[in-house]
Motif scaffolding. Structure first.
Motif, PDB file in Angstrom:
ATOM      1  N   GLU A  55       6.774 -75.824-125.261  1.00  0.00           N
ATOM      2  CA  GLU A  55       7.485 -74.649-125.776  1.00  0.00           C
ATOM      3  C   GLU A  55       7.004 -74.407-127.199  1.00  0.00           C
ATOM      4  O   GLU A  55       6.759 -75.350-127.942  1.00  0.00           O
ATOM      5  N   TYR A  56       6.847 -73.126-127.575  1.00  0.00           N
ATOM      6  CA  TYR A  56       6.398 -72.820-128.937  1.00  0.00           C
ATOM      7  C   TYR A  56       7.046 -71.546-129.460  1.00  0.00           C
ATOM      8  O   TYR A  56       7.530 -70.711-128.701  1.00  0.00           O
ATOM      9  N   TRP A  57       7.017 -71.420-130.799  1.00  0.00           N
ATOM     10  CA  TRP A  57       7.458 -70.234-131.522  1.00  0.00           C
ATOM     11  C   TRP A  57       6.373 -69.886-132.547  1.00  0.00           C
ATOM     12  O   TRP A  57       5.969 -70.759-133.313  1.00  0.00           O
ATOM     13  N   MET A  58       5.926 -68.648-132.580  1.00  0.00           N
ATOM     14  CA  MET A  58       5.011 -68.180-133.638  1.00  0.00           C
ATOM     15  C   MET A  58       5.885 -67.535-134.697  1.00  0.00           C
ATOM     16  O   MET A  58       6.754 -66.717-134.380  1.00  0.00           O
ATOM     17  N   GLN A  59       5.648 -67.870-135.972  1.00  0.00           N
ATOM     18  CA  GLN A  59       6.502 -67.381-137.047  1.00  0.00           C
ATOM     19  C   GLN A  59       5.674 -66.934-138.243  1.00  0.00           C
ATOM     20  O   GLN A  59       4.638 -67.519-138.545  1.00  0.00           O
ATOM     21  N   ASN A  60       6.170 -65.866-138.909  1.00  0.00           N
ATOM     22  CA  ASN A  60       5.624 -65.384-140.169  1.00  0.00           C
ATOM     23  C   ASN A  60       6.629 -65.645-141.282  1.00  0.00           C
ATOM     24  O   ASN A  60       7.838 -65.545-141.058  1.00  0.00           O
ATOM     25  N   GLU A  61       6.123 -65.955-142.475  1.00  0.00           N
ATOM     26  CA  GLU A  61       6.999 -66.141-143.620  1.00  0.00           C
ATOM     27  C   GLU A  61       7.388 -64.769-144.167  1.00  0.00           C
ATOM     28  O   GLU A  61       6.559 -63.878-144.254  1.00  0.00           O
ATOM     29  N   LEU A  62       8.648 -64.628-144.526  1.00  0.00           N
ATOM     30  CA  LEU A  62       9.114 -63.357-145.111  1.00  0.00           C
ATOM     31  C   LEU A  62       8.748 -63.265-146.567  1.00  0.00           C
ATOM     32  O   LEU A  62       8.640 -64.200-147.263  1.00  0.00           O
TER      33      LEU A  62
END
Length: 166
Positions: free
Chosen positions: A159-166
């Protein structure tokens, strides 16, 4: 100038820093070195005098994609994620059921349809009951990236999540 309890306006920004620097506000000894109380408001002592907080405290992340895969040993995700900031991370995990399987992740910069270049690689982590692992890279804003996952050992759910920093 004297500040009393009759003043109900909270001190913020430059006024707070000036009051702390000049010693105009009395407050009890902080419970930890990083926290101080000004009036009725809890303020980070470093931020109150204009110092930057540690990177972990500043990082706020927005999830731009999430997916999971049935048990496998290798998963090259076909979906591309466009970076909306200069920092991109993938959070990933798997469950090994005690058989000591290890997982690693790669982030690849997509050039065209099936052409991509490596942008970051994690070390091998133990799957161990769904513990989350992180791979963070400096990304180019507006560029497409995709994750690739590899397992050493038996097939397991990823399982994975792709994330960007705000």
């Amino acid at each position: 100038m004297r500040i009393t309890h009759a003043i109900k306006v909270p001190l913020t920004g430059l006024a707070c820093a000036a009051a702390l620097t000049l010693g105009l506000v009395a407050f009890p000894a902080p419970a930890s070195a990083a926290q101080a109380t000004v009036g009725a408001h809890s303020v980070d002592a470093a931020a109150a005098v204009g110092l930057r907080a540690p990177a972990q405290a500043l990082g706020r992340w927005i999830t731009i994609g999430h997916d999971s895969h049935t048990p496998t040993k290798f998963w090259s995700v076909s979906r591309k994620y466009k970076s909306k900031s200069k920092t991109l991370q993938v959070v990933f995990r798997c469950w090994d059921g005690g058989d000591k399987t290890k997982i690693a992740a790669d982030l690849r910069r997509v050039i065209t349809g099936d052409v991509d270049w490596p942008a970051g690689h994690s070390s091998w982590f133990s799957c161990g009951n769904g513990r989350k692992h992180y791979l963070k890279i400096k990304a180019k804003k507006g560029t497409n990236y995709r994750p690739v996952f590899s397992l050493k050992g038996r097939k397991h759910t990823i399982e994975y999540w792709m994330q960007n920093e705000l």
